[in-house]
Write a protein that holds these residues in place. Structure first.
Motif, PDB file in Angstrom:
ATOM      1  N   THR A 358       0.835  -1.201   0.000  1.00 57.41           N
ATOM      2  CA  THR A 358       0.000   0.000   0.000  1.00 57.41           C
ATOM      3  C   THR A 358       0.871   1.252   0.000  1.00 57.41           C
ATOM      4  OG1 THR A 358      -0.129   0.241   2.407  1.00 57.41           O
ATOM      5  CG2 THR A 358      -1.724  -1.250   1.366  1.00 57.41           C
ATOM      6  N   ALA A 360       0.498   3.796   1.788  1.00 53.09           N
ATOM      7  CA  ALA A 360       0.688   4.283   3.151  1.00 53.09           C
ATOM      8  C   ALA A 360       2.011   3.808   3.750  1.00 53.09           C
ATOM      9  CB  ALA A 360      -0.472   3.837   4.035  1.00 53.09           C
ATOM     10  N   GLN A 361       2.527   2.672   3.299  1.00 53.09           N
ATOM     11  CA  GLN A 361       3.786   2.139   3.814  1.00 53.09           C
ATOM     12  C   GLN A 361       4.993   2.962   3.391  1.00 53.09           C
ATOM     13  OE1 GLN A 361       2.219  -2.032   2.425  1.00 53.09           O
ATOM     14  NE2 GLN A 361       4.137  -2.375   3.500  1.00 53.09           N
ATOM     15  N   ARG A 363       5.626   6.134   3.561  1.00 53.49           N
ATOM     16  CA  ARG A 363       6.020   7.285   4.370  1.00 53.49           C
ATOM     17  C   ARG A 363       7.163   6.962   5.325  1.00 53.49           C
ATOM     18  NH1 ARG A 363       0.364   7.460   4.210  1.00 53.49           N
ATOM     19  NH2 ARG A 363      -0.435   9.181   2.940  1.00 53.49           N
ATOM     20  N   HIS A 382       2.355   8.190  -3.985  1.00 53.52           N
ATOM     21  CA  HIS A 382       3.059   8.863  -2.899  1.00 53.52           C
ATOM     22  C   HIS A 382       4.180   9.765  -3.407  1.00 53.52           C
ATOM     23  CE1 HIS A 382       4.039   9.494   1.276  1.00 53.52           C
ATOM     24  NE2 HIS A 382       5.300   9.172   1.067  1.00 53.52           N
TER      25      HIS A 382
END
Length: 583
Positions: A358, A360-361, A363, A382
């Motif tokens: 994902t 979100a990983q 960051r 991202h």
């Protein structure tokens, strides 16, 4: 000289193995090429096109449809290197580029593709009472169009208002580039013309096309059905976009008298990596049973690494990269007292990929890379700094294009002339970073020297997050599994190999285990020399921090292909045992 000997003294089949040669030489009727990872499918497709040209097929009668702009660019470069100017008439591009070509040729007033900012603005204006997020609404609309499904309930009113707003502005969105040509080809005369034009169609990554793209393919192929579908059901990972692995498995039903050819020689991964990943993917039922044979023997075992949390995960990866590069960053200096396993090979930063399930990983990983000083590029949603820079410039160009179009139609203005004028007029030319400037001007290579301003602005809208990847950059690649298709690296770190991430499951959702297993298979088979599968014992996910458990898929790989390592909790005394050889 045989008709396919298009190179002086050299056949287009030279250097191909038997299955590649068969796929390249079987030129008529429906052909299904089952191409496992690293089996040379792009090489095979290029040689097949060369064989068609050598056999007397005109270049403009060939269409090679790819899944990404990146793959299309690579294929065009290989074709030109092999065929020179004889490759110039061949259509090579994505389904969306094919749709744009058909629409542009048959819509007298042309068409304008709404970019992402324009699409979001329109959705905000028509979905004031809609409860969900606008970004999620855009994804739902995109999926409905790809599935050729009509929206229902509240969504139906929003979709109708959205399409009306697009029409009022004289625009279409990205997904309309498939719907518009399908509608145009209801004209039987026009359909006959395109069937006569595209007499041979080759589709790469066939397992990932959605119903709308499949409908366009079947319309264009007609009765001749000279369709060559190339792909691998074990790498079908786009169900969320409407792709269905069953479409690949049912190809022989839809295209009768299909000849099926399996590319079974893997030239990428070591035997250990290939056989370990194959042992796992064999647990799936929806697949073509095949054995992919390694051409490279041996190889290090697959390392399954347990780390305390996502911060340690990033530190572990940086440490392993430093050990192979030579240890020049601040991070390595701080960790210099730790033992590192030195690789026998010589690596550059671009030889490494860090892969996650994902966005979100990314960051936590990016924070670690920033502090380490290791050069890196983040691919996908991202990668905001790079993407927003280019998108801001393109949005400015679109605005200046609207100004120019009132005076001179953009379809008659050369793209390069327009870019120079607009960048100078807006003051952006002196403000752009070198990276953004290169990104904008590289689009000219796609449009071509004879392209117009209108072509340029539409081509810019065809870019996807996967196009952020720069293969020339000497930097570690950080990307989601979906972004890795078609890529390969010497060393791959797969992060978040935990139940809930791989396989990905939201609370209360059982997910699709076979699709998730295919995702891990894709990630694993990007690796050539070394493969790390890392799972954290604690991680924040869906806004909650808690204990995590290893992915159940890890047990399916087989102990004979793996070795396990445990990174202790912070402050824990290191134990000098065999499991700690990496540290």
């Amino acid at each position: 000289m045989m008709p396919w000997e298009v190179m002086v003294g050299e056949s287009v089949f030279d250097g191909l193995n038997n299955s590649q040669k068969e796929a390249a030489a079987t030129l008529n009727g429906p052909v299904l090429v089952v191409a496992g990872p690293g089996t040379g499918k792009t090489l095979t497709i290029v040689r097949r096109i060369a064989a068609l040209i050598g056999g007397g097929v005109r270049s403009e009668n060939i269409a090679a449809v790819t899944f990404t702009n990146r793959a299309a660019r690579e294929m065009r470069e290989r074709l030109f290197a092999l065929l020179g100017k004889r490759s110039e008439g061949i259509f090579v591009g994505t389904f969306h580029r094919l749709g744009l070509t058909i629409a542009k040729e048959n819509m007298p007033g042309g068409l304008t593709i709404a970019n992402r900012d324009e699409q979001m603005d329109i959705l905000r204006s028509v979905a004031l009472g809609y409860g969900g997020k606008i970004e999620e609404l855009a994804e739902v609309i995109s999926r409905k169009k790809g599935m050729m499904e009509g929206p229902e309930g509240e969504l139906k009113d929003v979709c109708q208002a959205y399409q009306s707003a697009l029409r009022e502005k004289g625009m279409v969105d990205f997904d309309d580039l498939i719907a518009v040509p399908i509608k145009l080809l209801e004209d039987r005369t026009l359909l006959a013309r395109y069937r006569d034009r595209f007499r041979h169609i080759i589709v790469d990554e066939f397992q990932d096309i959605n119903p709308a793209q499949y409908r366009l393919l079947k319309l264009l192929s007609g009765d001749k059905r000279n369709v060559c579908a190339v792909g691998d059901p074990d790498q079908a990972i786009y169900a969320f976009r409407g792709a269905d692995v069953e479409r690949f498995l049912d190809f022989e039903k839809d295209f009768t008298k299909t000849e099926t050819i399996v590319l079974a020689e893997n030239y990428r991964s070591s035997r250990t990596i290939l056989e370990g990943s194959s042992a796992m993917i064999k647990q799936n039922e929806k697949r073509v049973d095949k054995k992919v044979n390694p051409t490279r023997e041996g190889g290090d075992r697959i390392r399954i690494v347990s780390v305390p949390d996502e911060r340690t995960e990033g530190e572990f990866i940086v440490g392993e990269i430093e050990a192979r590069i030579g240890g020049t960053s601040h991070f390595q200096l701080m960790k210099s007292k730790c033992e590192k396993k030195q690789s026998g090979g010589s690596y550059g930063f671009s030889d490494f990929a860090v892969i996650f399930r994902t966005n979100a990983q990314a960051r936590a990983l990016e924070e670690t890379f920033l502090s380490s000083g290791i050069p890196y590029q983040v691919i996908g949603k991202h990668s905001k700094r790079r993407r927003e820079g280019a998108e801001n410039v393109l949005s400015q160009l679109r605005r200046f294009g609207a100004m120019m179009d009132k005076l001179t139609p953009l379809g008659s203005v050369p793209a390069k002339e327009f870019i120079e004028w607009a960048l100078t007029k807006s003051g952006l030319k002196d403000e752009m970073s070198g990276e953004t400037s290169r990104g904008v001007y590289s689009l000219l290579d796609v449009v071509g020297s004879g392209g117009t301003a209108a072509d340029f602005l539409n081509e810019a809208c065809l870019l996807t997050p996967a196009d952020d990847f720069d293969p020339r950059a000497d930097a570690v690649a950080l990307m989601t599994i979906h972004m890795t298709k078609g890529l390969e690296f010497e060393v791959v770190f797969v992060t978040g190999a935990e139940d809930g991430l791989i396989p990905y499951r939201r609370p209360g959702d059982s997910g699709d285990a076979e699709e998730e297993r295919r995702l891990l298979y894709v990630a694993m088979t990007r690796a050539k020399e070394e493969l790390f599968l890392i799972h954290a014992r604690k991680r924040s996910i869906f806004g909650k921090r808690g204990h995590r458990f290893p992915s159940p898929f890890l047990k399916e790989i087989g102990e004979e292909f793996t070795e396990t390592h445990v990174v202790p909790e912070r402050g824990t005394r290191r134990v000098n045992n065999k499991q700690m050889t990496l540290f």
